[in-house]
Design a protein around this motif. Structure first.
Motif, PDB file in Angstrom:
ATOM      1  N   VAL A  85      48.968  97.077  71.318  1.00  0.00           N
ATOM      2  CA  VAL A  85      47.998  95.975  71.303  1.00  0.00           C
ATOM      3  C   VAL A  85      48.253  95.024  72.463  1.00  0.00           C
ATOM      4  CG1 VAL A  85      47.285  93.902  70.034  1.00  0.00           C
ATOM      5  CG2 VAL A  85      47.509  96.091  68.839  1.00  0.00           C
ATOM      6  N   LYS A  86      49.522  94.679  72.711  1.00  0.00           N
ATOM      7  CA  LYS A  86      49.846  93.756  73.795  1.00  0.00           C
ATOM      8  C   LYS A  86      49.481  94.314  75.173  1.00  0.00           C
ATOM      9  CE  LYS A  86      51.401  89.944  72.044  1.00  0.00           C
ATOM     10  NZ  LYS A  86      50.587  88.718  72.219  1.00  0.00           N
ATOM     11  N   ALA A  87      49.471  95.636  75.255  1.00  0.00           N
ATOM     12  CA  ALA A  87      49.135  96.271  76.534  1.00  0.00           C
ATOM     13  C   ALA A  87      47.646  96.201  76.839  1.00  0.00           C
ATOM     14  CB  ALA A  87      49.596  97.725  76.533  1.00  0.00           C
ATOM     15  N   ILE A  88      46.831  96.031  75.787  1.00  0.00           N
ATOM     16  CA  ILE A  88      45.379  96.101  76.011  1.00  0.00           C
ATOM     17  C   ILE A  88      44.620  94.849  75.572  1.00  0.00           C
ATOM     18  CG2 ILE A  88      45.354  98.626  75.852  1.00  0.00           C
ATOM     19  CD1 ILE A  88      44.317  98.366  72.993  1.00  0.00           C
ATOM     20  N   SER A  89      45.332  93.859  74.986  1.00  0.00           N
ATOM     21  CA  SER A  89      44.624  92.651  74.550  1.00  0.00           C
ATOM     22  C   SER A  89      45.593  91.459  74.505  1.00  0.00           C
ATOM     23  CB  SER A  89      43.989  92.860  73.172  1.00  0.00           C
ATOM     24  OG  SER A  89      44.929  92.644  72.136  1.00  0.00           O
ATOM     25  N   ASP A  90      45.039  90.295  74.219  1.00  0.00           N
ATOM     26  CA  ASP A  90      45.839  89.073  74.114  1.00  0.00           C
ATOM     27  C   ASP A  90      46.025  88.635  72.664  1.00  0.00           C
ATOM     28  OD1 ASP A  90      46.068  88.807  76.902  1.00  0.00           O
ATOM     29  OD2 ASP A  90      44.083  87.853  77.014  1.00  0.00           O
ATOM     30  N   ALA A  91      45.772  89.534  71.726  1.00  0.00           N
ATOM     31  CA  ALA A  91      45.842  89.174  70.307  1.00  0.00           C
ATOM     32  C   ALA A  91      47.265  88.801  69.893  1.00  0.00           C
ATOM     33  CB  ALA A  91      45.339  90.338  69.448  1.00  0.00           C
ATOM     34  N   PHE A  92      47.376  87.880  68.942  1.00  0.00           N
ATOM     35  CA  PHE A  92      48.667  87.521  68.340  1.00  0.00           C
ATOM     36  C   PHE A  92      49.084  88.677  67.432  1.00  0.00           C
ATOM     37  CE2 PHE A  92      51.459  85.566  65.249  1.00  0.00           C
ATOM     38  CZ  PHE A  92      52.175  84.627  65.982  1.00  0.00           C
ATOM     39  N   THR A  93      50.309  89.152  67.594  1.00  0.00           N
ATOM     40  CA  THR A  93      50.735  90.333  66.843  1.00  0.00           C
ATOM     41  C   THR A  93      51.801  89.994  65.807  1.00  0.00           C
ATOM     42  OG1 THR A  93      52.361  90.852  68.559  1.00  0.00           O
ATOM     43  CG2 THR A  93      50.212  91.946  68.714  1.00  0.00           C
ATOM     44  N   ILE A  94      51.647  90.586  64.622  1.00  0.00           N
ATOM     45  CA  ILE A  94      52.609  90.429  63.532  1.00  0.00           C
ATOM     46  C   ILE A  94      53.033  91.824  63.074  1.00  0.00           C
ATOM     47  CG2 ILE A  94      52.988  89.597  61.171  1.00  0.00           C
ATOM     48  CD1 ILE A  94      50.902  87.466  61.665  1.00  0.00           C
ATOM     49  N   ALA A  95      54.334  92.041  62.980  1.00  0.00           N
ATOM     50  CA  ALA A  95      54.845  93.351  62.540  1.00  0.00           C
ATOM     51  C   ALA A  95      55.702  93.179  61.298  1.00  0.00           C
ATOM     52  CB  ALA A  95      55.666  94.008  63.649  1.00  0.00           C
ATOM     53  N   ARG A  96      55.477  94.058  60.356  1.00  0.00           N
ATOM     54  CA  ARG A  96      56.304  94.109  59.156  1.00  0.00           C
ATOM     55  C   ARG A  96      57.341  95.213  59.338  1.00  0.00           C
ATOM     56  NH1 ARG A  96      54.076  97.597  54.235  1.00  0.00           N
ATOM     57  NH2 ARG A  96      55.999  97.798  53.035  1.00  0.00           N
ATOM     58  N   VAL A  97      58.629  94.894  59.109  1.00  0.00           N
ATOM     59  CA  VAL A  97      59.687  95.902  59.203  1.00  0.00           C
ATOM     60  C   VAL A  97      60.604  95.786  57.993  1.00  0.00           C
ATOM     61  CG1 VAL A  97      59.672  95.938  61.734  1.00  0.00           C
ATOM     62  CG2 VAL A  97      61.262  94.416  60.525  1.00  0.00           C
ATOM     63  N   LYS A  98      61.330  96.855  57.718  1.00  0.00           N
ATOM     64  CA  LYS A  98      62.333  96.849  56.647  1.00  0.00           C
ATOM     65  C   LYS A  98      63.745  96.724  57.226  1.00  0.00           C
ATOM     66  CE  LYS A  98      59.476  99.979  53.853  1.00  0.00           C
ATOM     67  NZ  LYS A  98      59.366 101.352  53.311  1.00  0.00           N
ATOM     68  N   ASN A  99      63.962  97.339  58.367  1.00  0.00           N
ATOM     69  CA  ASN A  99      65.283  97.397  58.993  1.00  0.00           C
ATOM     70  C   ASN A  99      65.623  96.064  59.656  1.00  0.00           C
ATOM     71  OD1 ASN A  99      67.568  97.948  60.538  1.00  0.00           O
ATOM     72  ND2 ASN A  99      66.924 100.042  60.967  1.00  0.00           N
ATOM     73  N   THR A 100      66.696  95.427  59.195  1.00  0.00           N
ATOM     74  CA  THR A 100      67.074  94.129  59.753  1.00  0.00           C
ATOM     75  C   THR A 100      67.566  94.224  61.195  1.00  0.00           C
ATOM     76  OG1 THR A 100      69.241  94.388  58.713  1.00  0.00           O
ATOM     77  CG2 THR A 100      67.619  93.052  57.542  1.00  0.00           C
ATOM     78  N   GLU A 101      67.973  95.427  61.663  1.00  0.00           N
ATOM     79  CA  GLU A 101      68.400  95.571  63.053  1.00  0.00           C
ATOM     80  C   GLU A 101      67.242  95.280  64.006  1.00  0.00           C
ATOM     81  OE1 GLU A 101      71.422  95.904  64.245  1.00  0.00           O
ATOM     82  OE2 GLU A 101      72.161  95.836  62.176  1.00  0.00           O
ATOM     83  N   TYR A 102      66.045  95.727  63.632  1.00  0.00           N
ATOM     84  CA  TYR A 102      64.872  95.420  64.451  1.00  0.00           C
ATOM     85  C   TYR A 102      64.641  93.910  64.480  1.00  0.00           C
ATOM     86  CZ  TYR A 102      63.584 100.384  64.496  1.00  0.00           C
ATOM     87  OH  TYR A 102      63.566 101.746  64.689  1.00  0.00           O
ATOM     88  N   LEU A 103      64.824  93.261  63.330  1.00  0.00           N
ATOM     89  CA  LEU A 103      64.632  91.813  63.268  1.00  0.00           C
ATOM     90  C   LEU A 103      65.638  91.100  64.168  1.00  0.00           C
ATOM     91  CD1 LEU A 103      63.211  89.376  61.924  1.00  0.00           C
ATOM     92  CD2 LEU A 103      65.011  89.434  60.181  1.00  0.00           C
ATOM     93  N   ARG A 104      66.892  91.530  64.139  1.00  0.00           N
ATOM     94  CA  ARG A 104      67.917  90.895  64.980  1.00  0.00           C
ATOM     95  C   ARG A 104      67.583  91.053  66.465  1.00  0.00           C
ATOM     96  NH1 ARG A 104      71.610  93.555  61.325  1.00  0.00           N
ATOM     97  NH2 ARG A 104      72.379  92.098  59.757  1.00  0.00           N
ATOM     98  N   THR A 105      67.135  92.255  66.847  1.00  0.00           N
ATOM     99  CA  THR A 105      66.755  92.489  68.247  1.00  0.00           C
ATOM    100  C   THR A 105      65.623  91.564  68.643  1.00  0.00           C
ATOM    101  OG1 THR A 105      67.407  94.812  68.093  1.00  0.00           O
ATOM    102  CG2 THR A 105      65.924  94.210  69.890  1.00  0.00           C
TER     103      THR A 105
END
Length: 445
Positions: A85-105
């Motif tokens: 999405v960021k590559a093709i638009s200016d929309a605000f992006t929200i991602a849901r994840v389960k793995n806390t390692e992704y959150l820390r990154t």
């Protein structure tokens, strides 16, 4: 604005239903049956396709979207969706994840993955559980105004001191507002003469100290505080985070994990937790380790059925209170009916967190009551608000029934709202709003 939601599961469909009244919502899912259900049951446009594909995102009108929410059950898919999405638009992006390692990154570099906001299901569920621990009879607890205000929902037992008592007699707390009573699936705004009945769920808003005092009044036989004996069953990601967060709050919990390697790993990460390697459904082990003496057991295994079994076993051997992770939303009411004191559904928790980013009217924080019965909002009042410069009794008369001003903070100071309290621009106000009137009320606040 146009909002594109990728993933039509529980989280995606819940957010879509919430936004459909005020936004143009487009939902993408690879499951054609889900897409058909969404088109029939919600006022949204649902598209069958791959949400990571540019062609599908373009078909959904991502070029004109103000926000894209990636809410599938797969972390990597959600990350790829946001990056695309960021590559093709200016929309605000929200991602849901389960793995806390992704959150820390992501927390180390907010530009990572092309994600503007990330919510971690496992961590949010653990935080929700830990807020409940320490408040007797609490079913839900949410902080507002930087922790200076707390909303809590309590279940009133038949033998509770507030059972069969009027709200006027029960309200002995200077900094507490009785916002609502949930009874037989309905929402009632309490008056002084309203009688609190057994099995009612009472929603209060006030300072943390007043909420804690009310909790002791609702269930005086339960023992709140860090001295509580808490046993966490299951070294899952959620179980680990519950124990870690309890340690941070001064608790010394016990954790039961069946897998030897996982148990050793947890013991190294949790210095103030006693990690026991065993099967938590072994009643002899539970009795030998005096688990029945615990004030609260958190069932955090990977199976809903096992969490139910553990909760029932714990109650049978004398545990005061049980909290169970329940992954299937449809099981929550059933499990609570047969003996689980509080069921926490991680998907509901993450849907609530995302909702506060997508709500019209500038709400700074949102808590959903019983998933869809009502909501508690925190707003910063501006000059255009119907509340600004008026006494509360005057402004409330111009709003539909089902709205209660629960708390005010001004210059970081707590103000207990009364009928003659004048709300000023710049105040942070926490309100209870019945879901039936939420879409009408929120834009006027």
């Amino acid at each position: 604005m146009r909002v594109v939601i990728v993933g039509a599961g529980q989280v995606g469909s819940s957010i879509a239903a919430d936004l459909a009244d005020v936004h143009e919502v487009v939902v993408i899912d690879s499951d054609a049956e889900r897409v058909e259900d969404m088109n029939y049951s919600h006022d949204v446009l649902a598209i069958a396709g791959d949400g990571t594909a540019v062609s599908t995102l373009e078909e959904a009108g991502v070029d004109d979207a103000g926000m894209v929410i990636a809410s599938t059950d797969d972390d990597e898919t959600n990350i790829v969706v946001c990056s695309t999405v960021k590559a093709i638009s200016d929309a605000f992006t929200i991602a849901r994840v389960k793995n806390t390692e992704y959150l820390r990154t992501w927390q180390r570099s907010k530009k990572a993955f092309g994600i503007d906001f990330m919510v971690c299901t496992n961590l949010l569920a653990a935080e929700s559980i830990v807020r409940i621990i320490g408040l007797p009879a609490a079913r839900d607890v949410d902080p507002f105004a930087g922790g200076r205000v707390q909303m809590a929902e309590f279940e009133v037992a038949e033998n509770s001191p507030v059972s069969n008592v009027t709200v006027r007699d029960a309200d002995r707390f200077e900094a507490l507002t009785f916002a609502a009573i949930l009874r037989n699936g309905t929402v009632e705004i309490p008056r002084g003469e309203t009688v609190i009945q057994p099995n009612d769920r009472v929603v209060v808003i006030g300072t943390p100290k007043s909420v804690q005092e009310f909790a002791r009044t609702v269930a005086p036989d339960e023992s709140p505080g860090t001295a509580e004996e808490v046993v966490v069953v299951g070294g899952s990601e959620i179980g680990f985070h519950v124990a870690r967060l309890l340690e941070e709050r001064g608790f010394r919990p016990r954790l039961i994990e069946r897998d030897p390697e996982r148990a050793r790993n947890l013991a190294e990460k949790l210095p103030d937790t006693v990690v026991m390697e065993s099967d938590a459904t072994d009643t002899e082990f539970l009795e030998r380790e005096h688990v029945g003496d615990a004030d609260l057991v958190v069932a955090a295994l990977e199976s809903d059925e096992k969490n139910l079994l553990v909760s029932l076993l714990a109650a049978r051997i004398g545990v005061e209170r049980t909290v169970a992770i329940i992954d299937a939303t449809e099981y929550v009411d059933l499990f609570e009916a047969v003996g689980v004191d509080v069921g926490v559904n991680p998907r509901e928790v993450v849907a609530e967190e995302i909702t506060r980013f997508t709500r019209e009217g500038g709400a700074e924080n949102v808590a959903l009551i019983e998933s869809d019965k009502a909501e508690v909002l925190e707003i910063e009042v501006d000059d255009a608000s119907i509340l600004a410069g008026r006494e509360i009794r005057e402004s409330i008369q111009q709003l539909p029934e089902g709205v209660v001003v629960g708390a005010i903070t001004r210059d970081r100071e707590f103000i207990t709202p009364r009928g003659d309290t004048v709300v000023e621009a710049g105040d942070h106000v926490v309100l209870f709003v019945d879901a039936a009137v939420a879409s009408e009320v929120t834009p006027r606040l």
